[in-house]
Design a protein around this motif. Structure first.
Motif, PDB file in Angstrom:
ATOM      1  N   GLU A  35      -6.787   2.968  -2.274  1.00 30.70           N
ATOM      2  CA  GLU A  35      -5.459   3.179  -1.691  1.00 30.70           C
ATOM      3  C   GLU A  35      -5.027   2.005  -0.819  1.00 30.70           C
ATOM      4  O   GLU A  35      -3.847   1.711  -0.716  1.00 30.70           O
ATOM      5  CB  GLU A  35      -5.412   4.492  -0.910  1.00 30.70           C
ATOM      6  N   SER A  36      -5.976   1.326  -0.218  1.00 33.26           N
ATOM      7  CA  SER A  36      -5.636   0.206   0.662  1.00 33.26           C
ATOM      8  C   SER A  36      -5.428  -1.108  -0.094  1.00 33.26           C
ATOM      9  O   SER A  36      -5.033  -2.106   0.512  1.00 33.26           O
ATOM     10  CB  SER A  36      -6.737   0.022   1.703  1.00 33.26           C
ATOM     11  N   THR A  37      -5.663  -1.113  -1.399  1.00 30.33           N
ATOM     12  CA  THR A  37      -5.484  -2.329  -2.187  1.00 30.33           C
ATOM     13  C   THR A  37      -4.024  -2.756  -2.155  1.00 30.33           C
ATOM     14  O   THR A  37      -3.132  -1.982  -2.494  1.00 30.33           O
ATOM     15  CB  THR A  37      -5.920  -2.114  -3.654  1.00 30.33           C
ATOM     16  N   GLU A  38      -3.787  -3.985  -1.723  1.00 30.01           N
ATOM     17  CA  GLU A  38      -2.420  -4.496  -1.667  1.00 30.01           C
ATOM     18  C   GLU A  38      -1.985  -4.937  -3.052  1.00 30.01           C
ATOM     19  O   GLU A  38      -2.736  -5.583  -3.778  1.00 30.01           O
ATOM     20  CB  GLU A  38      -2.331  -5.654  -0.682  1.00 30.01           C
ATOM     21  N   LYS A  73       3.796  -1.589  -0.700  1.00 33.20           N
ATOM     22  CA  LYS A  73       2.913  -2.728  -0.423  1.00 33.20           C
ATOM     23  C   LYS A  73       1.488  -2.494  -0.927  1.00 33.20           C
ATOM     24  O   LYS A  73       0.781  -3.438  -1.225  1.00 33.20           O
ATOM     25  CB  LYS A  73       2.864  -3.016   1.084  1.00 33.20           C
ATOM     26  N   THR A  74       1.067  -1.225  -0.979  1.00 34.28           N
ATOM     27  CA  THR A  74      -0.309  -0.906  -1.374  1.00 34.28           C
ATOM     28  C   THR A  74      -0.315   0.166  -2.463  1.00 34.28           C
ATOM     29  O   THR A  74       0.701   0.815  -2.716  1.00 34.28           O
ATOM     30  CB  THR A  74      -1.127  -0.374  -0.177  1.00 34.28           C
ATOM     31  N   ASP A  77       0.756   3.350  -0.922  1.00 34.57           N
ATOM     32  CA  ASP A  77       2.212   3.493  -0.803  1.00 34.57           C
ATOM     33  C   ASP A  77       2.806   4.007  -2.111  1.00 34.57           C
ATOM     34  O   ASP A  77       3.678   4.872  -2.109  1.00 34.57           O
ATOM     35  CB  ASP A  77       2.873   2.151  -0.471  1.00 34.57           C
TER      36      ASP A  77
END
Length: 94
Positions: A35-38, A73-74, A77
């Motif tokens: 989930e935090s992967t940009e 962005k991620t 998101d």
């Protein structure tokens, strides 16, 4: 058009389908996504983001307008946007 998933489906299905889109469209290994992967770190620029938005609309039946695209962005998101825009959350039918 693919069947829109419901918000009651588990996140694994949502992530799996999103991973499939990214794999097909951008040759990204879905196993490496968190989930935090940009999105930018995946090589997804503004033009690619429009292509991704079109794929999301086709796969999930969820519209992604220009304003929403700017805020994605991620992976998290994108997942949140899809989840919040599913028909059962908007009051619109499938």
């Amino acid at each position: 058009m693919a069947k829109a998933i419901s918000n009651s489906d588990n996140n694994i299905d949502l992530h799996g389908r999103l991973g499939s889109i990214l794999g097909r469209s951008f040759q990204i290994n879905p196993n490496n996504l968190q989930e935090s992967t940009e999105l930018a770190s995946l090589g997804i620029d503004s033009l690619s983001l429009v292509e991704l938005a079109n794929s999301v609309e086709t796969e999930f039946g969820v519209p992604v307008d220009d304003r929403a695209i700017e805020n994605l962005k991620t992976i998290g998101d994108l997942v949140a946007h899809i989840s919040l825009s599913l028909p059962e959350n908007t009051g619109i039918g499938p």
